[in-house]
Design a protein around this motif. Structure first.
Motif, short mmCIF file in Angstrom:
data_model
loop_
_atom_site.label_atom_id
_atom_site.label_comp_id
_atom_site.label_asym_id
_atom_site.label_seq_id
_atom_site.Cartn_x
_atom_site.Cartn_y
_atom_site.Cartn_z
N GLY A 111 116.60 -115.43 -38.49
CA GLY A 111 117.09 -116.09 -37.29
C GLY A 111 116.73 -115.33 -36.03
N ALA A 115 114.39 -116.63 -32.85
CA ALA A 115 114.84 -116.58 -31.45
C ALA A 115 113.81 -115.88 -30.58
CB ALA A 115 116.20 -115.86 -31.37
N PHE A 171 120.54 -121.01 -30.28
CA PHE A 171 120.70 -119.83 -31.12
C PHE A 171 122.06 -119.17 -30.95
CE2 PHE A 171 116.10 -120.25 -30.71
CZ PHE A 171 115.70 -120.09 -32.02
#
Length: 633
Positions: A111, A115, A171
């Motif tokens: 993740g 981002a 995010f």
């Protein structure tokens, strides 16, 4: 995570090695194999072969050899586990299951990477939008082309506290804070870290964005702002442009380390792709290890100002404990006030290449720094130089490299404090080594016959018997030496006679004295002397290892022993004349004191002291050689 041999074998079997290598290296069919020019070294005729059936590549030129995983680690510069992951993904294989904690960390990192990729893309979009005019002008002023900006992913962060946060809101603020893109202050809303800056993405070895460096557009501080350390980014372990420089470095067998992003980018645009930069800190041990995994001797090209040169010395000191045989550093000193960016813009890549060809070895940079640290006018200052050099060498962990540095530093320190003398020259007919001027008084002539230092003369004789090739170089001055009486004097004459006779026999063949000297070894000289009744004294001299000179020892550095013997002969010849002239000057001054007579006496006293110092240096040289152990003797 555990990677079994069966999993790795299956991964290799599913990977087409020629297809993998063919992505970056041109290959052609050669029977059952593929052939091309080796990507690990420069060559014109192909000697690099890829065998898909057996799953390996091999270069007959540089011996590079490996399988698909080795290709990814050596040519791409990936860590082993990252190489396996990338190959497994391409082969459609699932990596072995991780434990729960590792799986959670991997998911979190995924993740964070996503981002950072989104942030990089957004910054590029802003650069080419209406708000990026000033940033584009800065690139133009710096001479960075649109194509170069695209290759390096350069972007622009608007001067806003919340535009990035809004663009990446999916995010969530906690993740954006974790990536370092937002700043979290207790009690306040998170806000964009980078504002009003040219944005340069920092990538890991796999080419994934893990951080950013932001350069201010106009005046202001800090000029450069880097991302903080995050789960993805450790500035002490990361090198800017490593993903692009690694394959280029392996192909060129050269890796440059410069100070900043713009230096890397300017060099790449000029055609020098194998450059990396630390990220606002001095080179760390981890960064040095990464450099050495790619090439054995990286070249440090720090700025030509005082700060850049201090950084180079800090890197040199930090590298010392990590040195290994074949693993070192070299240094380029740039013109005062210039960095690589300035240099290639003003004079082109050729100017940089010229400096790289003359890169300075690590030992030279350390020596130069210590010699310049303070004057060397007094014994205390010279002792301080030796102490500092020994302390530097003492930090080296590898015993072999440490030994070589100690020996090299001692040799240089000895030469630095030793009075300058004529360099070693092989004997040539019609060109004799240095000899002192003839005595100016009858008293001096008498001292020349009777005032020879017999202890030094004995050592010189032992040295000549151990190194007979030196007799021919000094045959004229040795022939003029006359010891008053005794076996030592007769042996001196016999040694000279043997050399002259040997030279005479050589001349009809057109070889000259040098050829005779080469043929006259120590054992043969002793045999000839024995026929004349000198076997006993000659043998005694050869057994005299207690004499404190390198040229009287059974083994050691041959070149150093010959140079020290050269010096000893010069002292042996000069000392009686100085003594005689000093005695005469003293008598003259006592008979009638004048300033001129006093100055002459003082001058001769200094000459005598200088000879004593030169002799002491010879003794010290032998002690230094002995301190290095058997290899130094």
């Amino acid at each position: 995570m555990s990677l079994s041999p069966a999993f790795l074998d299956e991964l290799r079997a599913r990977t087409s090695l020629s297809a993998l290598i063919g992505k970056t290296t041109k290959l052609q069919k050669a029977g059952r194999e593929m052939r091309g020019c080796c990507p690990f070294h420069n060559e014109k005729s192909p000697s690099f072969y890829v065998n898909d059936d057996k799953g390996f590549y091999h270069c007959f030129g540089c011996s590079a050899h490996g399988d698909a995983i080795r290709w990814m680690t050596d040519q791409r510069g990936l860590p082993f586990i990252d190489a396996v992951k990338e190959l497994a993904q391409a082969a459609g294989m699932e990596m072995p299951a991780m434990d729960r904690q590792s799986a959670a960390r991997a998911e979190r990192a995924k993740g964070l990477h996503e981002a950072m990729d989104e942030a990089a893309a957004w910054f590029v979009e802003q650069l080419h939008g209406l708000g990026g005019v000033d940033a584009r002008k800065l690139l133009d002023r710096r001479g960075i082309t649109a194509e170069t900006a695209r290759q390096f992913g350069i972007g622009f962060a608007p001067d806003s506290r919340g535009r990035l946060k809004a663009a990446l809101k999916d995010f969530g603020e906690p993740m954006l804070v974790e990536t370092g893109m937002l700043i979290q202050v207790e009690g306040k809303e998170p806000y964009d870290r980078f504002r009003g800056r040219l944005m340069i993405p920092i990538r890991d070895q796999r080419g994934r964005v893990i951080a950013f460096g932001g350069r201010i557009l106009d005046q202001g501080e800090p000029k450069y702002l880097n991302s903080p350390d995050t789960p993805l980014f450790d500035k002490g372990r990361t090198l800017y442009n490593l993903d692009r420089a690694a394959p280029a470095a392996r192909k060129a067998n050269r890796l440059l380390v410069v100070e900043g992003y713009m230096d890397v980018i300017a060099l790449a645009q000029a055609g020098i792709a194998e450059a990396v930069a630390p990220l606002g800190t001095a080179l760390t041990e981890h960064q040095l290890e990464r450099l050495w995994r790619m090439v054995e001797v990286p070249v440090l090209c720090f700025d030509g100002d005082a700060a850049g040169q201090k950084a180079a010395i800090r890197a040199a000191h930090r590298a010392l404990p990590l040195l290994q045989p074949g693993r070192s550093l070299r240094f380029v000193t740039l013109p005062e006030g210039q960095d690589p960016d300035d240099l290639v813009k003003a004079k082109g890549a050729g100017a940089m290449e010229a400096l790289l060809r003359d890169a300075q070895p690590l030992v030279d940079r350390l020596w130069q720094s210590e010699v310049a640290a303070e004057p060397l006018d007094t014994p205390e200052q010279r002792a301080g130089l030796k102490r500092r050099l020994n302390e530097l060498a003492g930090t080296i962990a590898d015993p072999g490299v440490k030994h070589e540095y100690l020996a090299e530093f001692r040799r240089r320190a000895d030469e630095q404090v030793r009075p300058q003398r004529a360099p070693f020259q092989p004997f040539k007919r019609g060109k004799q080594p240095w000899r002192p001027p003839a005595p100016v008084t009858e008293d001096a002539k008498k001292v020349r016959a009777t005032g020879i230092d017999r202890v030094l003369a004995k050592a010189v004789l032992a040295g000549l018997i151990r190194h007979p090739a030196e007799i021919a170089r000094h045959v004229e001055v040795l022939g003029s030496l006359k010891l008053a009486d005794g076996a030592l004097g007769r042996l001196f004459e016999a040694v000279v006679d043997v050399a002259l006779e040997d030279a005479h026999r050589a001349r009809p063949r057109g070889d000259g004295a040098a050829a005779a000297a080469a043929a006259l070894d120590s054992a043969r000289l002793v045999t000839i002397l024995a026929r004349s009744g000198f076997e006993g004294i000659a043998s005694d001299l050869l057994r005299a290892d207690t004499m404190p000179y390198t040229f009287t020892q059974k083994s050691g550095d041959e070149e150093r022993a010959r140079a020290d013997l050269d010096e000893a002969i010069a002292i042996l010849i000069a000392r009686p004349e100085v003594d005689a002239q000093l005695a005469e000057a003293t008598s003259a001054m006592m008979a009638r004191f004048t300033d001129e007579a006093f100055e002459r006496q003082v001058s001769l006293v200094k000459e005598k002291q200088a000879l004593d110092a030169r002799l002491a240096n010879l003794v010290q040289a032998n002690e230094d050689a002995r301190s290095l152990g058997p290899e130094g003797n």
